[in-house]
Design an enzyme around this catalytic site. Structure first.
Site, mmCIF file in Angstrom:
data_model
loop_
_atom_site.group_PDB
_atom_site.id
_atom_site.type_symbol
_atom_site.label_atom_id
_atom_site.label_comp_id
_atom_site.label_asym_id
_atom_site.label_seq_id
_atom_site.Cartn_x
_atom_site.Cartn_y
_atom_site.Cartn_z
ATOM 1 N N ASP A 60 0.874 -1.169 0.000
ATOM 2 C CA ASP A 60 0.000 0.000 0.000
ATOM 3 C C ASP A 60 0.911 1.217 0.000
ATOM 4 O O ASP A 60 1.543 1.520 1.017
ATOM 5 C CB ASP A 60 -0.908 0.004 1.228
ATOM 6 N N VAL A 61 1.006 1.881 -1.133
ATOM 7 C CA VAL A 61 1.987 2.963 -1.270
ATOM 8 C C VAL A 61 1.715 4.141 -0.352
ATOM 9 O O VAL A 61 2.601 4.972 -0.129
ATOM 10 C CB VAL A 61 2.072 3.446 -2.737
ATOM 11 N N ASN A 83 3.924 3.237 -10.651
ATOM 12 C CA ASN A 83 2.735 3.281 -11.496
ATOM 13 C C ASN A 83 1.456 3.630 -10.738
ATOM 14 O O ASN A 83 0.541 4.226 -11.310
ATOM 15 C CB ASN A 83 2.564 1.928 -12.190
ATOM 16 N N TYR A 161 -5.562 16.008 -10.022
ATOM 17 C CA TYR A 161 -4.794 14.972 -10.702
ATOM 18 C C TYR A 161 -3.699 15.580 -11.566
ATOM 19 O O TYR A 161 -2.531 15.180 -11.483
ATOM 20 C CB TYR A 161 -5.735 14.128 -11.575
ATOM 21 N N ASN A 199 -10.449 6.945 -14.161
ATOM 22 C CA ASN A 199 -11.604 7.831 -14.027
ATOM 23 C C ASN A 199 -12.590 7.503 -15.149
ATOM 24 O O ASN A 199 -12.328 6.631 -15.989
ATOM 25 C CB ASN A 199 -11.189 9.322 -14.055
#
Length: 241
Positions: A60-61, A83, A161, A199
């Site tokens: 879990d980054v 990524n 984003y 999205n």
């Protein structure tokens, strides 16, 4: 788990989408690939579906403890592909709340620092360490002010984003400059609009994630004379910052 291959790679967010294709293509190149995934089951299934030496790695980054535990399991790493990323909404900055920005930056920016720094010891054991940051063409300030035909500017749509990817581009440059003397190659990739669950716009597109993954793999395999601190599109052409 079997014998490790000579080269190892880690792809974050690799249980689906572009990340899974990157992992699969690196495995096809003969790498032992760690399939980074928050969910144990999804990571296991993704690794099983990849042909080659693919190994699930719970990661879990956004959780420092999870990152540290994952890093402790990897002794040497030749390639790190950052990524994992999220796009919470497509709203402009006038409508997006601070929490949306905070959540987006937590995954798209802060987590990249956490993961990269945690795996630096393993990367430093490689004779040719490579880092690929999956960014976005929408993070290009040049394309945002002189719109590229690949995407519509949308009056600042998806501001959280897009700005997070601009920040990621800056990090790419700084890491490349800092690690250049150690032989690292650190570059950013604009994968283009792909059919993923990033999205609603991406999900509705017809872009092939595997096509974008090919450029990530090229950057992962750069020779010693290859570029560092650069930004490339999925077709190998340069992207302006």
């Amino acid at each position: 788990m079997g014998v490790m291959n000579d080269r190892t790679a880690l792809v974050t967010g690799a249980n689906k989408g572009i990340g899974k294709h990157i992992a699969a293509q690196l495995a096809a190149e003969g790498f032992t690939v760690y399939v980074g995934s928050r969910d144990v089951g999804r990571g296991q299934r993704a690794a099983e579906e990849i042909v080659g030496d693919a190994r699930p790695l719970v990661l879990d980054v956004t959780d420092p403890r999870s990152v540290a535990e994952a890093a402790a399991q990897v002794d040497r790493l030749d390639v790190l592909v950052n990524n994992a990323g999220i796009s919470v909404s497509l709203t402009p900055p006038t409508e997006a709340g601070v929490e949306e920005f905070r959540r987006t930056y937590e995954t798209n920016v802060f987590a990249v620092v956490e993961v990269t720094n945690a795996f630096l010891p393993a990367l430093r054991r490689s004779p040719r360490p490579r880092i690929v940051n999956v960014s976005s063409g929408t993070g290009s300030l040049t394309w945002s002010t002189n719109p590229n035909p690949q995407f519509a500017p949308g009056n600042g749509a998806a501001a959280a984003y897009r700005s997070s990817k601009t920040a990621l581009n800056a990090l790419t440059v700084f890491y490349a400059q800092t690690l250049a003397e150690e032989g690292f190659k650190v570059n950013a990739l604009a994968p283009g609009l792909r059919a993923t669950d990033l999205n609603t716009r991406a999900a509705a597109s017809g872009g092939d994630p595997a096509e974008a993954a090919q450029e990530a793999v090229r950057l992962a395999l750069l020779p010693d004379e290859g570029p560092t601190g650069a930004f490339f599109s999925w077709d190998g052409t340069s992207v302006p910052w």
